[in-house]
Design a protein around this motif. Sequence first.
Motif, PDB file in Angstrom:
ATOM      1  N   TYR A 214       0.111  11.962   8.051  1.00 30.06           N
ATOM      2  CA  TYR A 214       1.646  12.183   8.200  1.00 30.06           C
ATOM      3  C   TYR A 214       1.606  12.297   9.011  1.00 30.06           C
ATOM      4  O   TYR A 214       2.340  12.563   9.645  1.00 30.06           O
TER       5      TYR A 214
ATOM      6  N   THR B 122       2.027  17.010  -1.770  1.00 31.81           N
ATOM      7  CA  THR B 122       0.873  16.128  -2.406  1.00 31.81           C
ATOM      8  C   THR B 122      -0.090  16.382  -3.878  1.00 31.81           C
ATOM      9  O   THR B 122      -1.079  17.761  -3.066  1.00 31.81           O
TER      10      THR B 122
ATOM     11  N   TRP C 270      -3.305  15.432   4.248  1.00 31.84           N
ATOM     12  CA  TRP C 270      -3.950  13.949   4.467  1.00 31.84           C
ATOM     13  C   TRP C 270      -3.570  13.516   5.797  1.00 31.84           C
ATOM     14  O   TRP C 270      -2.874  13.457   6.312  1.00 31.84           O
TER      15      TRP C 270
ATOM     16  N   ARG D  82      -3.549  -3.963  -1.479  1.00 31.08           N
ATOM     17  CA  ARG D  82      -2.509  -2.670  -0.624  1.00 31.08           C
ATOM     18  C   ARG D  82      -1.544  -3.223  -1.349  1.00 31.08           C
ATOM     19  O   ARG D  82      -0.457  -3.671  -1.515  1.00 31.08           O
ATOM     20  N   LEU D  83      -1.121  -2.427  -2.392  1.00 30.31           N
ATOM     21  CA  LEU D  83       0.483  -2.002  -3.632  1.00 30.31           C
ATOM     22  C   LEU D  83       0.071  -0.847  -3.533  1.00 30.31           C
ATOM     23  O   LEU D  83      -0.129  -0.017  -4.582  1.00 30.31           O
TER      24      LEU D  83
ATOM     25  N   ASP E 296       4.160  12.174  -2.937  1.00 28.39           N
ATOM     26  CA  ASP E 296       2.840  11.381  -2.656  1.00 28.39           C
ATOM     27  C   ASP E 296       1.870  12.252  -4.294  1.00 28.39           C
ATOM     28  O   ASP E 296       0.552  13.087  -4.316  1.00 28.39           O
TER      29      ASP E 296
ATOM     30  N   GLY F 193       0.258  -1.386  -0.190  1.00 30.56           N
ATOM     31  CA  GLY F 193      -0.154  -0.248  -1.123  1.00 30.56           C
ATOM     32  C   GLY F 193       0.526   1.160   0.089  1.00 30.56           C
ATOM     33  O   GLY F 193       2.227   1.112   0.072  1.00 30.56           O
ATOM     34  N   GLY F 194      -0.095   2.181  -0.385  1.00 30.36           N
ATOM     35  CA  GLY F 194       1.136   3.398  -0.092  1.00 30.36           C
ATOM     36  C   GLY F 194       1.442   4.058   0.990  1.00 30.36           C
ATOM     37  O   GLY F 194       2.111   4.526   1.228  1.00 30.36           O
ATOM     38  N   LYS F 195       0.059   3.887   2.009  1.00 27.22           N
ATOM     39  CA  LYS F 195       0.333   3.856   3.596  1.00 27.22           C
ATOM     40  C   LYS F 195       1.587   3.858   3.773  1.00 27.22           C
ATOM     41  O   LYS F 195       2.679   3.952   4.510  1.00 27.22           O
TER      42      LYS F 195
ATOM     43  N   SER G   5      -3.724   1.527  -5.392  1.00 27.70           N
ATOM     44  CA  SER G   5      -5.002   1.581  -4.986  1.00 27.70           C
ATOM     45  C   SER G   5      -6.525   2.928  -5.536  1.00 27.70           C
ATOM     46  O   SER G   5      -7.655   2.483  -5.739  1.00 27.70           O
ATOM     47  N   LYS G   6      -5.929   3.674  -5.930  1.00 25.62           N
ATOM     48  CA  LYS G   6      -6.837   5.112  -6.538  1.00 25.62           C
ATOM     49  C   LYS G   6      -7.147   4.744  -8.489  1.00 25.62           C
ATOM     50  O   LYS G   6      -8.246   4.797  -8.537  1.00 25.62           O
TER      51      LYS G   6
ATOM     52  N   SER H 214       0.408   4.253  -6.248  1.00 26.82           N
ATOM     53  CA  SER H 214      -0.021   3.506  -5.190  1.00 26.82           C
ATOM     54  C   SER H 214      -0.855   2.513  -6.986  1.00 26.82           C
ATOM     55  O   SER H 214      -1.340   3.143  -6.889  1.00 26.82           O
TER      56      SER H 214
ATOM     57  N   ILE I 150      -0.275   9.356  -5.682  1.00 22.57           N
ATOM     58  CA  ILE I 150      -0.852   8.701  -6.056  1.00 22.57           C
ATOM     59  C   ILE I 150      -2.699   8.961  -6.553  1.00 22.57           C
ATOM     60  O   ILE I 150      -3.681   8.102  -7.263  1.00 22.57           O
ATOM     61  N   TYR I 151      -2.928  10.722  -6.131  1.00 23.62           N
ATOM     62  CA  TYR I 151      -4.570  10.439  -7.558  1.00 23.62           C
ATOM     63  C   TYR I 151      -3.633  10.740  -9.019  1.00 23.62           C
ATOM     64  O   TYR I 151      -4.225  11.757  -9.338  1.00 23.62           O
TER      65      TYR I 151
ATOM     66  N   ASN J  41      -5.627  15.435  -1.726  1.00 22.68           N
ATOM     67  CA  ASN J  41      -6.439  14.336  -0.453  1.00 22.68           C
ATOM     68  C   ASN J  41      -6.350  15.025   0.378  1.00 22.68           C
ATOM     69  O   ASN J  41      -5.137  15.321   1.089  1.00 22.68           O
TER      70      ASN J  41
HETATM   71  C1  PLP Z   1      -2.743  11.403  -0.556  1.00 22.58           C
HETATM   72  C2  PLP Z   1      -2.985   9.689   0.250  1.00 22.58           C
HETATM   73  N1  PLP Z   1      -1.400   9.455   0.607  1.00 22.58           N
HETATM   74  C3  PLP Z   1      -1.872   7.797   0.562  1.00 22.58           C
HETATM   75  C4  PLP Z   1      -3.000   7.460   0.583  1.00 22.58           C
HETATM   76  C5  PLP Z   1      -2.149   5.595   0.743  1.00 22.58           C
HETATM   77  O1  PLP Z   1      -3.199   5.220   0.173  1.00 22.58           O
HETATM   78  P1  PLP Z   1      -3.147   3.458   0.129  1.00 22.58           P
HETATM   79  O2  PLP Z   1      -2.702   3.238   1.161  1.00 22.58           O
HETATM   80  O3  PLP Z   1      -4.270   3.108  -0.491  1.00 22.58           O
HETATM   81  O4  PLP Z   1      -2.225   2.808  -1.479  1.00 22.58           O
HETATM   82  C6  PLP Z   1      -3.939   7.556   0.587  1.00 22.58           C
HETATM   83  C7  PLP Z   1      -5.227   6.810   0.694  1.00 22.58           C
HETATM   84  O5  PLP Z   1      -6.318   7.372   1.023  1.00 22.58           O
HETATM   85  C8  PLP Z   1      -4.060   9.355  -0.466  1.00 22.58           C
HETATM   86  O6  PLP Z   1      -4.489   9.999   0.275  1.00 22.58           O
END
Ligand code: PLP
Length: 391
Positions: free
Chosen positions: A128, A171, A125, A246-247, A203, A99-101, A237-238, A235, A205-206, A175
């Motif tokens: 952090y 970011t 987000w 969880r990648l 970050d 996961g990105g987290k 995910s989105k 990631s 991710i979007y 988000n």
């Molecule tokens: C800005 C941002 N970074 C990281 C993540 C982590 O996402 P994930 O762990 O699903 O890859 C999210 C998820 O909401 C996010 O919004």
Amino acid sequence: MKLAQRVTELAESATLAVTAKATALKAEGIDIISFAAGEPDFDTPAHIRRTCAAALDAGQTRYPKPASGIPPARQAVCEKFARENDLKYEPNQVLITSGGKMAVYLAIQALIDPGDEVVIPKPYWVSYPEMVKLAGGAPVFIAGPEQEGYKLTPDLLSSVLTDRTRIFMHTSPSNPSGVTYAPNEVRGLAEVLAGRDLVVISDEIYDRLLYDGQETLSFAAASDHAFRQTLTLNSASKTHAMTGWRLGYAGGPIDIIKAMAKLQSQMTSGAATFNQVALTEALTGDQSAVESMRVAFEDRGHRMYERLIGFSGVRCPKPTGAFYCFPNVSGTYERLGVDGSVAFAKLLLDKARVAVVPGVAFGMDEHVRLSFATNMEQIDEGLSRIEKMLT
Ligand SMILES: Cc1ncc(COP(=O)(O)O)c(C=O)c1O
């Protein structure tokens, strides 16, 4: 039982908490509309699911080797970065995470000593600041002007840098606000940081969820200096509707990637092997689902934004990426008799049966976050309920 201080001081993830409450109320049969979840409502595209099933059938069920990511997945990440972000990373500059987290967490653990400062733009987000505190670091918050969607200017960024600044968190798209930095704005921030001994965690991710022709730039692509200074995170995910898989992945300076890989080898041993095969397919296979989901989010985002800005006492930065609106609802607080975003969100859930996330979780108590990663009917019905409560 005594728990460790670092855990007792840790805040629960507000987004997950609100989502859990809305899910529990729904399970009781209560008609809740939830704008709380930060995940696509689409299923993972079929070709990705099929690839994973085939990997399982083929026996790809053992530990990932190496723990930093199986070679085809790391190669696929390099191709993605080159194709979509203009970033030339070698496979040994890439790490696959659960996961990105986890990628954000590993990066902060790899870089922060107690007392080090991390510049975090507001709204941020949720995770952090908590991750920085877990590492003993000191978050330093800063926000740009509301009329600019809170985007930082080079001067503002420069005003908070000190000798102890170790990380700048960037970011874009954001988000919770959906606000996106344009290429020249990214270059302006990169210039301020050039020559400083710090790391940018970008970050992204979007990065594939952009609307209205919005252009952006990966921070590391802003200049040669930015490339050497930046860790780029992303990631599945989105973009690929793969939140449950969880990648995540990171690309950046080899020393940081090695340090993160060392931590990962002691903590999780890496992302699940068959999921990494699916990630390879997600990044290199058919991309048409990415675009069709993006178009759906764009339509929904327009609808949500246009309706929200028509409500009395509500202002909202226009989301040009991600899938969130982050309206300033403080103009309704007095009328509703609430003292902040938590009370506002509670009233909304109790009276209108609509779940939103209080903005205080993102560092701004005047706002709430609404996700438009839900279908148009839900968006229309949920906004009608909110409108009714506000009039
Ligand atoms: C800005 C941002 N970074 C990281 C993540 C982590 O996402 P994930 O762990 O699903 O890859 C999210 C998820 O909401 C996010 O919004």
